[in-house]
Design an enzyme around this catalytic site. Structure first.
Site, PDB file in Angstrom:
ATOM      1  N   LYS A   1       0.879  -1.175   0.000  1.00 46.29           N
ATOM      2  CA  LYS A   1       0.000   0.000   0.000  1.00 46.29           C
ATOM      3  C   LYS A   1       0.914   1.222   0.000  1.00 46.29           C
ATOM      4  O   LYS A   1       1.449   1.609   1.032  1.00 46.29           O
ATOM      5  CB  LYS A   1      -0.882  -0.015   1.253  1.00 46.29           C
ATOM      6  CG  LYS A   1      -2.191   0.755   1.121  1.00 46.29           C
ATOM      7  CD  LYS A   1      -2.032   2.231   0.847  1.00 46.29           C
ATOM      8  CE  LYS A   1      -1.758   3.058   2.071  1.00 46.29           C
ATOM      9  NZ  LYS A   1      -1.588   4.501   1.770  1.00 46.29           N
TER      10      LYS A   1
ATOM     11  N   GLY B   1       6.779   4.999   8.418  1.00 46.97           N
ATOM     12  CA  GLY B   1       5.963   6.211   8.448  1.00 46.97           C
ATOM     13  C   GLY B   1       6.046   6.889   9.794  1.00 46.97           C
ATOM     14  O   GLY B   1       7.065   6.809  10.490  1.00 46.97           O
TER      15      GLY B   1
ATOM     16  N   GLU C   1       9.433   1.226  11.117  1.00 43.76           N
ATOM     17  CA  GLU C   1      10.508   2.182  10.806  1.00 43.76           C
ATOM     18  C   GLU C   1       9.882   3.558  10.916  1.00 43.76           C
ATOM     19  O   GLU C   1       9.191   4.010  10.014  1.00 43.76           O
ATOM     20  CB  GLU C   1      11.027   1.962   9.382  1.00 43.76           C
ATOM     21  CG  GLU C   1      11.563   0.577   9.103  1.00 43.76           C
ATOM     22  CD  GLU C   1      12.984   0.373   9.584  1.00 43.76           C
ATOM     23  OE1 GLU C   1      13.490   1.229  10.352  1.00 43.76           O
ATOM     24  OE2 GLU C   1      13.582  -0.642   9.202  1.00 43.76           O
TER      25      GLU C   1
ATOM     26  N   CYS D   1      13.787  10.241   7.194  1.00 44.30           N
ATOM     27  CA  CYS D   1      13.667   9.793   8.588  1.00 44.30           C
ATOM     28  C   CYS D   1      15.018   9.865   9.279  1.00 44.30           C
ATOM     29  O   CYS D   1      15.103  10.176  10.454  1.00 44.30           O
ATOM     30  CB  CYS D   1      13.096   8.395   8.648  1.00 44.30           C
ATOM     31  SG  CYS D   1      13.976   7.262   7.590  1.00 44.30           S
TER      32      CYS D   1
ATOM     33  N   GLU E   1      10.645  15.930  15.495  1.00 48.31           N
ATOM     34  CA  GLU E   1      11.003  15.721  14.096  1.00 48.31           C
ATOM     35  C   GLU E   1      10.239  16.741  13.247  1.00 48.31           C
ATOM     36  O   GLU E   1       9.011  16.784  13.278  1.00 48.31           O
ATOM     37  CB  GLU E   1      10.618  14.308  13.672  1.00 48.31           C
ATOM     38  CG  GLU E   1      11.027  14.000  12.258  1.00 48.31           C
ATOM     39  CD  GLU E   1      10.636  12.589  11.846  1.00 48.31           C
ATOM     40  OE1 GLU E   1       9.472  12.227  12.031  1.00 48.31           O
ATOM     41  OE2 GLU E   1      11.505  11.872  11.344  1.00 48.31           O
TER      42      GLU E   1
HETATM   43  P1  NAP Z   1       2.254   8.397   7.722  1.00 47.64           P
HETATM   44  O1  NAP Z   1       1.186   9.394   7.696  1.00 47.64           O
HETATM   45  O2  NAP Z   1       2.440   7.585   8.924  1.00 47.64           O
HETATM   46  O3  NAP Z   1       1.987   7.486   6.443  1.00 47.64           O
HETATM   47  C1  NAP Z   1       2.759   6.368   6.130  1.00 47.64           C
HETATM   48  C2  NAP Z   1       1.900   5.348   5.439  1.00 47.64           C
HETATM   49  O4  NAP Z   1       0.924   4.831   6.340  1.00 47.64           O
HETATM   50  C3  NAP Z   1       1.108   5.900   4.251  1.00 47.64           C
HETATM   51  O5  NAP Z   1       1.031   4.931   3.242  1.00 47.64           O
HETATM   52  C4  NAP Z   1      -0.232   6.168   4.887  1.00 47.64           C
HETATM   53  O6  NAP Z   1      -1.278   6.283   3.974  1.00 47.64           O
HETATM   54  C5  NAP Z   1      -0.365   4.964   5.781  1.00 47.64           C
HETATM   55  N1  NAP Z   1      -1.365   5.106   6.830  1.00 47.64           N
HETATM   56  C6  NAP Z   1      -1.884   6.242   7.376  1.00 47.64           C
HETATM   57  N2  NAP Z   1      -2.810   5.945   8.318  1.00 47.64           N
HETATM   58  C7  NAP Z   1      -2.888   4.598   8.376  1.00 47.64           C
HETATM   59  C8  NAP Z   1      -3.658   3.684   9.148  1.00 47.64           C
HETATM   60  N3  NAP Z   1      -4.549   4.098  10.047  1.00 47.64           N
HETATM   61  N4  NAP Z   1      -3.480   2.361   8.953  1.00 47.64           N
HETATM   62  C9  NAP Z   1      -2.578   1.914   8.043  1.00 47.64           C
HETATM   63  N5  NAP Z   1      -1.834   2.731   7.271  1.00 47.64           N
HETATM   64  C10 NAP Z   1      -1.974   4.057   7.435  1.00 47.64           C
HETATM   65  O7  NAP Z   1       3.660   9.031   7.453  1.00 47.64           O
HETATM   66  P2  NAP Z   1       4.051  10.061   6.315  1.00 47.64           P
HETATM   67  O8  NAP Z   1       3.523  11.392   6.685  1.00 47.64           O
HETATM   68  O9  NAP Z   1       3.644   9.502   5.005  1.00 47.64           O
HETATM   69  O10 NAP Z   1       5.652  10.027   6.411  1.00 47.64           O
HETATM   70  C11 NAP Z   1       6.369  10.815   7.300  1.00 47.64           C
HETATM   71  C12 NAP Z   1       6.833  10.042   8.509  1.00 47.64           C
HETATM   72  O11 NAP Z   1       7.423   8.805   8.145  1.00 47.64           O
HETATM   73  C13 NAP Z   1       7.896  10.754   9.293  1.00 47.64           C
HETATM   74  O12 NAP Z   1       7.610  10.727  10.657  1.00 47.64           O
HETATM   75  C14 NAP Z   1       9.178   9.976   9.011  1.00 47.64           C
HETATM   76  O13 NAP Z   1      10.170  10.035   9.964  1.00 47.64           O
HETATM   77  C15 NAP Z   1       8.668   8.616   8.814  1.00 47.64           C
HETATM   78  N6  NAP Z   1       9.578   7.860   7.962  1.00 47.64           N
HETATM   79  C16 NAP Z   1      10.385   6.922   8.551  1.00 47.64           C
HETATM   80  C17 NAP Z   1      11.287   6.190   7.796  1.00 47.64           C
HETATM   81  C18 NAP Z   1      12.166   5.149   8.428  1.00 47.64           C
HETATM   82  O14 NAP Z   1      12.699   4.315   7.732  1.00 47.64           O
HETATM   83  N7  NAP Z   1      12.356   5.125   9.724  1.00 47.64           N
HETATM   84  C19 NAP Z   1      11.364   6.403   6.433  1.00 47.64           C
HETATM   85  C20 NAP Z   1      10.535   7.364   5.864  1.00 47.64           C
HETATM   86  C21 NAP Z   1       9.635   8.079   6.650  1.00 47.64           C
HETATM   87  P3  NAP Z   1      -1.613   7.770   3.425  1.00 47.64           P
HETATM   88  O15 NAP Z   1      -0.652   7.999   2.361  1.00 47.64           O
HETATM   89  O16 NAP Z   1      -3.006   7.714   2.925  1.00 47.64           O
HETATM   90  O17 NAP Z   1      -1.486   8.704   4.565  1.00 47.64           O
END
Ligand code: NAP
Ligand code: MG
Length: 484
Positions: free
Chosen positions: A180, A233, A255, A289, A386
């Protein structure tokens, strides 16, 4: 819109080896963050689509994919890697338009995706079990087996790299995958599926259902047919997913975010450190991240580091992804307002470097000028949370002990770096720093497909990348044979 030259219709889902229409009646608009224009529409995957994808994956495990030998899996992963390389420019353009990455950064992600496929292609048949000495008359050994169906939920910041490290490793171990992608960036995930199809990946081994997190993502995490979930995420969604998967007693790799520090000591080679100090902050406009958003500098070199980092910041130019400048836009207007919200809390902090948005940048683009703050207290909100934008803070310190205390003084623990010529200090700090990766006299935000990666604390748990991911994407069976 047709995505040439792969000829994809982005409003479709990839399920069971075929491009199929979602059961949902509406689509989602994909925005080009460089100018705010509508790029195309994508499927808004439903619970029903996710269910179809999980069923297709389940069938794949019972069919050709489940029967493939490790060597055969490796061969098809290698072909996928070649397919990625054969489409470098197409994938680069797609990612630049979708995510807003300057072309050179998008291209680096494509190459990384190919590298993941090459690495895991070669690793498939090299995961061995053990024989365990046991009682007289027994032979005991272990088998590494796939979990079964694995769910992969990824964010928008590095779609290709994260597909490579999670889907690549899961396929290497013989799992069947359901991906997804993020609603804000899913074009390269769709292109990857088409490349995998053309490379001969058996039907159902990879399924892609674009859509909303709260719908398609949530449906995937709670589906009883899913045996492992890999999530990259935000912390908030990560916690939710851990709760949901707990109900099915399913393992999960999280992650999450970071507030990673680089520690610069008086005896460091400052010239060598400088490019790593700034690039790890502005790469992908800070939406990384493992961005090094905190730079801790010892007093003896503090003024020099502040001046030289500031000078680099002043030279950075921000503009449309296709202009290939130092930074592109952020992913969305929403992300821009989050970052601006943090900048509004910088009252009283000293700005020591600031890049500039080029004059012809479209007004509807999600641009933020990279900003460097110095003299920041370790407990300031900009030094604790962050930001996920092009903002770095410089924090002064006096002693090694104080540096470790500041470095470990957030809720995160993803990556850290030490810049020092003192070997004993390097070894001490490598142990003392709370992080999943420690770099000594270098920094590798996002780099190194071979290097196990993941966090502690709010940065998450489980490891992806490298060989370690193959253990995470498999389960161990112990076989005890009595033969007398
Ligand atoms: P996010 O809002 O958590 O979204 C990540 C993914 O999860 C997206 O595909 C999102 O879909 C999905 N999602 C959202 N709500 C969900 C739910 N209730 N159940 C299942 N899936 C759900 O994060 P983001 O804003 O896209 O990314 C930014 C964050 O990711 C930052 O905090 C960053 O540090 C972290 N990140 C971490 C790493 C690592 O490797 N540690 C790498 C990259 C990013 P939608 O697209 O529809 O929201
Ligand atoms: Mg987009």
């Amino acid at each position: 819109m047709t995505l040439t030259p792969l000829g994809l219709d982005p409003t479709l889902c990839f399920i069971g080896g075929a491009w199929v229409r979602s059961s949902a009646s509406t689509c989602l608009a994909l925005i080009n963050p460089s100018d705010g224009s509508a790029l195309c529409e994508i499927a808004c995957g439903s619970e029903n689509d996710v269910d179809r994808a999980v069923q297709a994956a389940t069938s794949a495990l019972q069919g050709e994919w489940g029967k493939a030998t490790a060597a055969e899996r490796g061969r098809v992963l290698a072909k996928i890697g070649q397919g990625v390389l054969a489409n470098v420019e197409e994938l680069t353009q797609l990612e630049a338009m979708d995510v807003g990455k300057p072309l050179k950064q998008a291209r680096a992600d494509v190459i990384a995706l190919a590298r993941y496929m090459e690495f895991y292609a070669g690793a498939c048949d090299k995961v061995h079990g053990e024989t365990i000495p046991y009682l007289e008359g027994y032979t005991v050994y272990t088998l590494r087996e796939p979990h079964g169906v694995t769910g992969h939920i990824i964010p928008w910041n590095y779609p290709m790299q994260i597909i490579g490290r999670s889907v690549g490793a899961a396929l290497a171990m013989g799992n069947a995958t359901v991906l997804k992608p993020a609603e804000e960036a899913c074009l390269t995930a769709l292109a990857f599926a088409e490349i995998a199809r053309r490379a001969g990946l058996p039907d159902g081994a990879l399924n892609v259902v674009p859509g909303l997190g709260a719908e398609a993502g949530a449906a995937l995490t709670r589906h009883p047919g899913v045996h492992h979930v890999s999530f990259t995420g935000s912390v908030g969604v990560g916690k939710l997913i851990q709760e949901t998967t707990a109900r099915n007693v399913v393992p999960v790799t999280l992650e999450l975010g970071g507030k990673s520090p680089q520690l610069v000591f008086d005896d460091a080679d400052i010239d060598a450190a400088l490019p790593f100090l700034v690039n790890a902050g502005i790469q992908n406009a800070g939406q990384t991240c493992s961005a090094a958003s905190r730079i801790l500098v010892q007093r003896g070199v503090y003024a020099r580091v502040v001046a030289q980092m500031g000078k680099r910041y002043d030279g950075f130019r921000v503009g449309p992804a296709l202009e290939d400048l130092d930074l592109g836009p952020l992913i969305s207007a929403r992300q821009k307002s989050i970052v601006e919200g943090y900048l509004a809390q910088a009252d009283g902090l000293e700005v020591v470097g600031k890049g500039r948005i080029v004059a012809d940048a479209p007004t509807n683009g999600a641009y933020v000028a990279p900003t460097l703050f110095a003299g920041v207290r370790a407990d300031h909100v900009l030094a604790q949370e962050e930001i996920f934008g092009p903002v770095q803070v410089i924090i002064p310190f006096d002693t090694e002990e104080e540096a470790v205390q500041i470095a470990n003084g957030t809720d995160f623990g993803l990556v850290a770096a030490v810049w020092s010529q003192n070997g004993a200090r390097q070894m001490r700090l490598a142990k003392q720093l709370r992080a999943g990766q420690v770099f000594l006299n270098n920094y590798g935000a996002g780099g190194g497909v071979e290097l196990p990666f993941g966090g502690t604390g709010l940065s998450g748990h489980g490891r992806e990348k490298g060989f370690e991911a193959l253990y995470g994407f498999s389960t161990l069976k112990t076989v005890a044979a009595f033969h007398g």
